[in-house]
Design a protein around this motif. Structure first.
Motif, mmCIF file in Angstrom:
data_model
loop_
_atom_site.group_PDB
_atom_site.id
_atom_site.type_symbol
_atom_site.label_atom_id
_atom_site.label_comp_id
_atom_site.label_asym_id
_atom_site.label_seq_id
_atom_site.Cartn_x
_atom_site.Cartn_y
_atom_site.Cartn_z
ATOM 1 N N ALA A 47 0.838 -1.207 0.000
ATOM 2 C CA ALA A 47 0.000 0.000 0.000
ATOM 3 C C ALA A 47 0.870 1.254 0.000
ATOM 4 C CB ALA A 47 -0.935 -0.012 1.212
ATOM 5 N N MET A 48 1.958 1.220 0.771
ATOM 6 C CA MET A 48 2.868 2.367 0.807
ATOM 7 C C MET A 48 3.497 2.592 -0.569
ATOM 8 S SD MET A 48 3.975 4.683 2.972
ATOM 9 C CE MET A 48 4.030 4.112 4.673
ATOM 10 N N ALA A 49 3.880 1.504 -1.229
ATOM 11 C CA ALA A 49 4.489 1.613 -2.556
ATOM 12 C C ALA A 49 3.497 2.155 -3.578
ATOM 13 C CB ALA A 49 5.017 0.252 -3.008
ATOM 14 N N GLU A 50 2.245 1.688 -3.518
ATOM 15 C CA GLU A 50 1.226 2.171 -4.453
ATOM 16 C C GLU A 50 0.902 3.644 -4.199
ATOM 17 O OE1 GLU A 50 0.101 0.751 -7.074
ATOM 18 O OE2 GLU A 50 1.134 -1.131 -6.722
ATOM 19 N N LEU A 110 7.912 3.809 0.297
ATOM 20 C CA LEU A 110 7.150 4.833 -0.419
ATOM 21 C C LEU A 110 7.757 5.129 -1.789
ATOM 22 C CD1 LEU A 110 4.650 6.649 0.020
ATOM 23 C CD2 LEU A 110 6.195 8.421 0.869
ATOM 24 N N ALA A 111 9.078 4.954 -1.924
ATOM 25 C CA ALA A 111 9.761 5.240 -3.196
ATOM 26 C C ALA A 111 9.935 4.009 -4.074
ATOM 27 C CB ALA A 111 11.136 5.847 -2.908
ATOM 28 N N GLU A 112 9.384 2.869 -3.667
ATOM 29 C CA GLU A 112 9.660 1.609 -4.355
ATOM 30 C C GLU A 112 9.297 1.640 -5.836
ATOM 31 O OE1 GLU A 112 8.392 -3.108 -3.976
ATOM 32 O OE2 GLU A 112 8.324 -1.806 -2.212
ATOM 33 N N HIS A 113 8.173 2.272 -6.183
ATOM 34 C CA HIS A 113 7.720 2.273 -7.576
ATOM 35 C C HIS A 113 8.134 3.535 -8.348
ATOM 36 C CE1 HIS A 113 5.782 -1.414 -6.951
ATOM 37 N NE2 HIS A 113 4.640 -0.987 -6.447
ATOM 38 N N ALA A 114 8.985 4.365 -7.762
ATOM 39 C CA ALA A 114 9.400 5.587 -8.453
ATOM 40 C C ALA A 114 9.991 5.309 -9.835
ATOM 41 C CB ALA A 114 10.395 6.369 -7.596
ATOM 42 N N PRO A 115 10.841 4.277 -9.998
ATOM 43 C CA PRO A 115 11.404 4.021 -11.339
ATOM 44 C C PRO A 115 10.350 3.664 -12.383
ATOM 45 C CG PRO A 115 12.718 2.930 -9.647
ATOM 46 C CD PRO A 115 11.458 3.407 -8.978
#
Length: 285
Positions: free
Chosen positions: A104-107, A158-163
């Motif tokens: 959820a944090m990543a999304e 929280l920054a996991e999906h930034a790339p």
């Protein structure tokens, strides 16, 4: 929804964010423990221009969307997207298990970074040949440096999906812990460059803006390496007035993107109602 932490006249702009027509104070239930420190909030947004350039393979020029002028006021954006509200709700639930919490944090981070990059990324435009004819196109300019700075530990989630949102980025890890008694920050890991490339745009990812000590320490380290306030955007799951007040005083022109604003802190410096310790809940330790 965008708020300016300062008094100023309203500027309207074509945007998906709702804009209010009159100055707005933080409501009583969103006030800091010390009323004298409560920021005054007005709606506002930013304008960015980029110099013209040519590229080798296309007739093109570099552009960046121009939407709004913020001057030297710190702006706080709370995007009114139902998916952002959904993931905040999942994060708030004390019954949410660790793997679901981290997802959820990543999304949530993906959505907030998407919103924060709107109108901010420089593009190259021109004509290319598609299978059916010539088309006018725009790409993100890969020559313009974009950096992600997650503040460990919770910033990693929280920054996991930034790339997946930003085509070309460099990630610089910054570890800052908070003394639970004094609430003062301590830097234990610093992978920032000695100097950021000229023109760098930097996303600082810190899920919980509570007292503001951690994010202020991080921003000062980044500023010391050549990045101006208006070249930084802060991405946060939950923000509270004490942190926003500190940021507005120390970093005019900064933009903060938060999933939600909560009213206050408890005596231990945790946001209320918040979502607990984001690092512990993300990694189960």
């Amino acid at each position: 929804m965008a708020f300016a932490v300062n008094n100023s006249p309203l500027l309207r702009h074509p945007s998906d964010y709702p804009i209010f027509s009159s100055p707005l104070h933080i409501p009583q239930h969103l006030s800091a423990p010390n009323p004298a420190s409560s920021p005054i909030i007005n709606p506002k947004v930013l304008r960015l221009d980029c110099r013209k350039r040519r590229v080798v393979t296309m007739n093109c020029q570099s552009t960046a969307e121009s939407k709004v002028v913020s001057g030297d006021r710190m702006l706080v954006f709370v995007p009114p997207h139902p998916l952002i509200k959904h993931w905040i709700s999942v994060l708030r639930n004390e019954q949410t298990p660790c793997p679901v919490f981290r997802n959820a944090m990543a999304e949530l981070g993906r959505l907030l970074i998407y919103e924060a990059s709107r109108d901010w990324l420089p593009t190259v435009s021109g004509d290319i040949q598609s299978p059916m004819g010539v088309a006018s196109v725009e790409f993100i300019d890969p020559r313009e440096p974009i950096a992600i700075v997650p503040i460990l530990r919770a910033g990693l989630a929280l920054a996991e999906h930034a790339p997946s949102v930003l085509p070309a980025t460099n990630t610089y890890h910054l570890g800052i812990s908070r003394n639970e008694e004094t609430l003062q920050p301590t830097v234990y890991l610093n992978k920032l460059p000695e100097k950021f490339p000229e023109g760098s745009r930097v996303f600082v990812v810190d899920p919980m803006l509570a007292t503001g000590g951690t994010v202020v320490a991080a921003l000062q380290l980044i500023k010391d390496r050549g990045v101006g306030n208006k070249q930084i955007k802060v991405i946060s799951a939950v923000a509270a007035p004490p942190a926003l007040q500190k940021l507005s005083e120390k970093f005019p022109g900064l933009h903060v993107y938060a999933g939600i604003l909560d009213p206050t802190l408890n005596e231990k410096g945790f946001i209320i109602p918040g979502l607990g310790d984001a690092g512990d809940r993300s990694f189960g330790t």
